[in-house]
Design an enzyme around this catalytic site. Structure first.
Site, PDB file in Angstrom:
ATOM      1  N   ASN A  85      38.755  46.386  92.390  1.00 19.80           N
ATOM      2  CA  ASN A  85      38.655  46.621  93.828  1.00 19.80           C
ATOM      3  C   ASN A  85      39.904  47.324  94.346  1.00 19.80           C
ATOM      4  O   ASN A  85      40.938  47.356  93.656  1.00 19.80           O
ATOM      5  CB  ASN A  85      38.520  45.272  94.571  1.00 19.80           C
ATOM      6  N   CYS A  94      29.321  45.920  89.648  1.00 17.40           N
ATOM      7  CA  CYS A  94      29.342  46.890  90.756  1.00 17.40           C
ATOM      8  C   CYS A  94      28.150  47.821  90.592  1.00 17.40           C
ATOM      9  O   CYS A  94      28.091  48.582  89.623  1.00 17.40           O
ATOM     10  CB  CYS A  94      30.663  47.674  90.720  1.00 17.40           C
ATOM     11  N   GLY A  95      27.214  47.736  91.505  1.00 13.38           N
ATOM     12  CA  GLY A  95      25.969  48.479  91.343  1.00 13.38           C
ATOM     13  C   GLY A  95      26.138  49.978  91.560  1.00 13.38           C
ATOM     14  O   GLY A  95      25.698  50.799  90.744  1.00 13.38           O
ATOM     15  N   ASN A  96      26.818  50.350  92.655  1.00 10.30           N
ATOM     16  CA  ASN A  96      27.011  51.786  92.908  1.00 10.30           C
ATOM     17  C   ASN A  96      27.909  52.400  91.828  1.00 10.30           C
ATOM     18  O   ASN A  96      27.699  53.545  91.415  1.00 10.30           O
ATOM     19  CB  ASN A  96      27.635  51.989  94.296  1.00 10.30           C
ATOM     20  N   HIS A 199      27.906  36.664  96.244  1.00 10.05           N
ATOM     21  CA  HIS A 199      27.379  37.214  97.501  1.00 10.05           C
ATOM     22  C   HIS A 199      26.947  36.111  98.457  1.00 10.05           C
ATOM     23  O   HIS A 199      26.384  35.101  98.014  1.00 10.05           O
ATOM     24  CB  HIS A 199      26.185  38.139  97.215  1.00 10.05           C
ATOM     25  N   ASN A 230      31.497  38.513  98.648  1.00 13.11           N
ATOM     26  CA  ASN A 230      31.042  39.701  99.385  1.00 13.11           C
ATOM     27  C   ASN A 230      30.095  39.221 100.474  1.00 13.11           C
ATOM     28  O   ASN A 230      29.178  38.426 100.180  1.00 13.11           O
ATOM     29  CB  ASN A 230      30.314  40.654  98.438  1.00 13.11           C
ATOM     30  N   GLU A 248      32.930  43.898 101.781  1.00 14.56           N
ATOM     31  CA  GLU A 248      33.109  43.615 100.364  1.00 14.56           C
ATOM     32  C   GLU A 248      34.394  42.840 100.079  1.00 14.56           C
ATOM     33  O   GLU A 248      35.452  43.120 100.662  1.00 14.56           O
ATOM     34  CB  GLU A 248      33.140  44.921  99.550  1.00 14.56           C
ATOM     35  N   ARG A 249      34.309  41.901  99.160  1.00 12.09           N
ATOM     36  CA  ARG A 249      35.497  41.228  98.631  1.00 12.09           C
ATOM     37  C   ARG A 249      36.438  42.295  98.088  1.00 12.09           C
ATOM     38  O   ARG A 249      36.020  43.162  97.335  1.00 12.09           O
ATOM     39  CB  ARG A 249      35.083  40.271  97.518  1.00 12.09           C
ATOM     40  N   CYS A 257      26.901  48.866  99.310  1.00 11.37           N
ATOM     41  CA  CYS A 257      27.282  47.948  98.232  1.00 11.37           C
ATOM     42  C   CYS A 257      26.030  47.720  97.386  1.00 11.37           C
ATOM     43  O   CYS A 257      25.050  47.143  97.888  1.00 11.37           O
ATOM     44  CB  CYS A 257      27.797  46.629  98.813  1.00 11.37           C
ATOM     45  N   GLY A 258      26.048  48.170  96.144  1.00  8.28           N
ATOM     46  CA  GLY A 258      24.842  48.091  95.310  1.00  8.28           C
ATOM     47  C   GLY A 258      24.456  46.666  94.977  1.00  8.28           C
ATOM     48  O   GLY A 258      23.308  46.254  95.170  1.00  8.28           O
ATOM     49  N   THR A 259      25.414  45.877  94.506  1.00 10.99           N
ATOM     50  CA  THR A 259      25.095  44.474  94.213  1.00 10.99           C
ATOM     51  C   THR A 259      24.756  43.733  95.500  1.00 10.99           C
ATOM     52  O   THR A 259      23.928  42.822  95.503  1.00 10.99           O
ATOM     53  CB  THR A 259      26.278  43.775  93.512  1.00 10.99           C
ATOM     54  N   GLY A 260      25.372  44.175  96.609  1.00  4.88           N
ATOM     55  CA  GLY A 260      25.055  43.565  97.907  1.00  4.88           C
ATOM     56  C   GLY A 260      23.624  43.852  98.326  1.00  4.88           C
ATOM     57  O   GLY A 260      22.942  42.976  98.881  1.00  4.88           O
TER      58      GLY A 260
HETATM   59  N1  LIG Z   1      33.615  44.235  96.006  1.00  7.11           N
HETATM   60  C1  LIG Z   1      32.757  43.759  94.913  1.00  7.11           C
HETATM   61  C2  LIG Z   1      32.788  44.746  93.731  1.00  7.11           C
HETATM   62  C3  LIG Z   1      32.154  46.101  94.064  1.00  7.11           C
HETATM   63  C4  LIG Z   1      30.693  45.953  94.378  1.00  7.11           C
HETATM   64  C5  LIG Z   1      30.039  47.113  95.115  1.00  7.11           C
HETATM   65  N2  LIG Z   1      30.857  48.255  95.381  1.00  7.11           N
HETATM   66  C6  LIG Z   1      28.710  47.476  94.470  1.00  7.11           C
HETATM   67  O1  LIG Z   1      28.290  48.640  94.553  1.00  7.11           O
HETATM   68  O2  LIG Z   1      28.057  46.547  93.925  1.00  7.11           O
HETATM   69  C7  LIG Z   1      33.267  42.388  94.433  1.00  7.11           C
HETATM   70  O3  LIG Z   1      34.460  42.108  94.619  1.00  7.11           O
HETATM   71  O4  LIG Z   1      32.462  41.650  93.863  1.00  7.11           O
END
Ligand SMILES: N[C@H](CCC[C@H](N)C(=O)O)C(=O)O
Length: 325
Positions: A85, A94-96, A199, A230, A248-249, A257-260
């Site tokens: 990060n 990290c999805g993206n 999340h 997140n 995001e964390r 945020c992809g995982t978001g």
């Molecule tokens: N900030 C996230 C990591 C990046 C996730 C985000 N950029 C994505 O696309 O999933 C965390 O600390 O878990």
């Protein structure tokens, strides 16, 4: 000038030059480093420097592409990568970034595999570059066991919603390092899950009016989330469309945020609000998330990944970090 004066970076040692590629997936931006021939030996302060939008390149996360271990190579896993990060902390998923990785290794001729498999801190991901350039990622199955998020429920009692639950958060319990005005009396309820990374998803009526910049840090630093979290703010438009903002964390609010997006759709499906294929509209672009609703099934995400520019930067051997104001 105030910013310049308040936060200088003191370069105290001889610099080393590294090449990088700037990429973005739905506006979530990355500095991508090719460490397949060897590692640069970067420290957290280097990742913070690269991510710094005034003194470095500027990015939400840093993605370091690495060679596979011999065992992984023998199993057809073509690479590994690690992601940090903007605050320098390493992340599990990290999805993206995963989509940007797939375009990166194809565009540089590092592999012809399609789908390409990669080892990450949260497991092995399979990524398929589509003819239109978008990338589909098998993100693996969501994780609901609270201890694996990790989330400490303590004496909290969940609110039952549909066939699942949401957890109350008293933001006044926040740790002081949240650095934000967390003494709101409003008790919020969040869905809690992991996509390899933690999340917390709350539902809002209108993302444009959601107080992301105030509530975001209060949720990120809430003590119930043992490795921070997140924070996703989800507006349900209809059963196959949502709007989403994520604080995001370790990075603050990002354009996507992809995982978001995966976490929000999975939560919405389990809470009875969404169907199994959802378009997620973020401030940086659109992501499509599919999940059957069966707990053991993978989540699939499709979205854009674009190279913005290539560059070279001198890195201090040991950045001293921002000067005290
Ligand atoms: N900030 C996230 C990591 C990046 C996730 C985000 N950029 C994505 O696309 O999933 C965390 O600390 O878990």
């Amino acid at each position: 000038m105030a910013t310049q004066a308040a936060f200088g970076w003191r370069l105290i040692m001889a610099a080393m030059k590294i090449r990088f590629t700037k990429m973005q997936g739905a506006g979530n931006d990355f500095v991508v480093l090719d460490e397949t021939q060897g590692r640069f030996g970067l420290e957290p302060a280097h990742y913070r420097f690269l991510a710094d939008r005034h003194f470095g390149v500027g990015a939400d996360q840093i993605l370091s592409v690495r060679a596979p271990t011999p065992e992984d190579a023998a199993a057809g896993i073509a690479f590994g990568y690690v992601i940090h990060n903007a605050d320098g902390g390493e992340v599990e998923n990290c999805g993206n970034g995963a989509r940007c990785f797939a375009r990166y290794v194809h565009e540089r001729g590092l592999t012809q595999d399609n789908p390409v498999r990669v080892r990450t801190a949260s497991g092995v991901l399979s990524l398929a570059v589509q003819p239109d350039g978008r990338v589909t990622v098998d993100m693996g199955a969501p994780v609901f066991e609270l201890a694996r998020v990790p989330f400490e429920p303590g004496a909290r009692t969940p609110m039952v919603v549909g066939s699942w639950q949401m957890w109350p958060l008293d933001l006044k319990e926040n740790r002081p390092m949240a650095g934000a005005n967390c003494d709101s009396d409003a008790l919020i309820h969040v869905a809690v899950l992991s996509m390899g990374n933690p999340h917390a998803v709350l539902r809002v009526d209108d993302v444009a009016r959601a107080e992301v910049e105030v509530l975001g840090p209060c949720i990120e630093h809430h003590p119930a989330f043992l490795r921070r979290v997140n924070a996703g703010f989800m507006q349900v438009v209809d059963r196959s469309n949502i709007r989403l903002r994520v604080f995001e964390r370790g990075a603050g609010e990002t354009l996507a945020c992809g995982t978001g997006a995966c976490a929000a759709v999975v939560a919405g499906i389990r809470l009875g609000w969404l169907d199994s294929r959802v378009d997620v509209r973020t401030r940086g672009g659109r992501l499509t998330i599919e999940w059957s609703g069966r707990l053991e099934d993978s989540v699939h995400m499709t979205g854009p990944a674009v190279t913005v520019f290539e560059g070279e930067i001198e890195l201090p051997e040991h950045p001293a970090g921002p000067d005290a104001p």
